[in-house]
Write an enzyme that holds these catalytic residues in place. Structure first.
Site, PDB file in Angstrom:
ATOM      1  N   HIS A 187      70.753  24.963  15.647  1.00 37.13           N
ATOM      2  CA  HIS A 187      71.683  24.206  14.802  1.00 37.13           C
ATOM      3  C   HIS A 187      71.490  22.709  14.994  1.00 37.13           C
ATOM      4  O   HIS A 187      70.781  22.273  15.897  1.00 37.13           O
ATOM      5  CB  HIS A 187      73.132  24.602  15.119  1.00 37.13           C
ATOM      6  CG  HIS A 187      73.550  24.302  16.523  1.00 37.13           C
ATOM      7  ND1 HIS A 187      74.609  23.482  16.834  1.00 37.13           N
ATOM      8  CD2 HIS A 187      73.056  24.706  17.728  1.00 37.13           C
ATOM      9  CE1 HIS A 187      74.758  23.406  18.147  1.00 37.13           C
ATOM     10  NE2 HIS A 187      73.822  24.146  18.711  1.00 37.13           N
TER      11      HIS A 187
ATOM     12  N   CYS B  72      74.582  19.882   9.975  1.00 38.85           N
ATOM     13  CA  CYS B  72      74.306  21.311  10.165  1.00 38.85           C
ATOM     14  C   CYS B  72      74.024  22.044   8.861  1.00 38.85           C
ATOM     15  O   CYS B  72      73.091  22.842   8.784  1.00 38.85           O
ATOM     16  CB  CYS B  72      75.451  21.976  10.929  1.00 38.85           C
ATOM     17  SG  CYS B  72      77.061  21.920  10.105  1.00 38.85           S
TER      18      CYS B  72
ATOM     19  N   HIS C  31      81.132  24.515  11.255  1.00 42.20           N
ATOM     20  CA  HIS C  31      79.766  24.276  11.741  1.00 42.20           C
ATOM     21  C   HIS C  31      78.950  25.532  11.477  1.00 42.20           C
ATOM     22  O   HIS C  31      79.483  26.645  11.518  1.00 42.20           O
ATOM     23  CB  HIS C  31      79.799  23.953  13.242  1.00 42.20           C
ATOM     24  CG  HIS C  31      78.488  23.540  13.798  1.00 42.20           C
ATOM     25  ND1 HIS C  31      77.895  22.344  13.497  1.00 42.20           N
ATOM     26  CD2 HIS C  31      77.642  24.186  14.644  1.00 42.20           C
ATOM     27  CE1 HIS C  31      76.744  22.249  14.139  1.00 42.20           C
ATOM     28  NE2 HIS C  31      76.567  23.364  14.842  1.00 42.20           N
TER      29      HIS C  31
END
Length: 170
Positions: A142, A79, A130
């Protein structure tokens, strides 16, 4: 000129026109994309249209690329690398490589003030974080550990419970 020669000329001209048409399709901005759930996501109108389009272009180029911790290319990406690469390629902004360092950038943004391009952060475990890009309409782009580069909904039960903060770097 014979009929065969004329047809060859017409066919050649059609091939040239088709090739030019295909080349121009790639140059046009992406206005919408088809999501995995069958819905269409449209770029935001107004001031944020350029940001939305750039993020949709990135999504189309990377869609389905698998998640790989520490990865930073089409064979696998995580990510924070996806955020770093996207900001570099589409917005000429250099950012740190890790999610923790990225969470300190720019200015804090309240959930009800999110704009396309804002970074959204999640706590996905005791020490895991994240990050993704807010796209608008309650969705974000993402590199998911489960399905790779994708678009997800912020109001999904999992993401809603894991939501941590948002930052504006654009």
């Amino acid at each position: 000129m014979s009929k065969l020669g004329c047809w060859r000329g017409v066919c050649f001209l059609l091939c040239v026109l088709l090739a030019q048409g295909c080349a121009s399709l790639d140059a046009e901005p992406v206005e919408s994309v088809l999501l995995a759930d069958g819905t269409i996501f449209d770029a935001e109108p107004g001031d944020q249209a350029g940001v939305s389009r750039a993020l949709l272009v990135q999504y189309k180029a990377w869609q389905g690329t698998p998640y790989k911790l520490g990865g930073a290319d089409k064979t696998g990406i995580d990510c924070s690398a996806f955020v770093q690469l996207t900001l570099r390629e589409h917005f000429a902004i250099e950012v740190p490589r890790t999610t923790g360092a990225q969470a300190k950038l720019g200015m804090a943004v309240k959930p009800d003030e999110l704009r396309p391009g804002d970074l959204v952060f999640f706590r996905t475990g005791p020490t895991r974080r994240h990050v993704g890009f807010y796209l608008g309409r309650g969705q974000f782009l993402h590199a998911s550990t489960r399905v790779g580069v994708t678009i997800s909904r912020l109001d999904d039960r999992y993401w809603q419970s894991a939501y941590w903060t948002a930052r504006r770097v654009l």
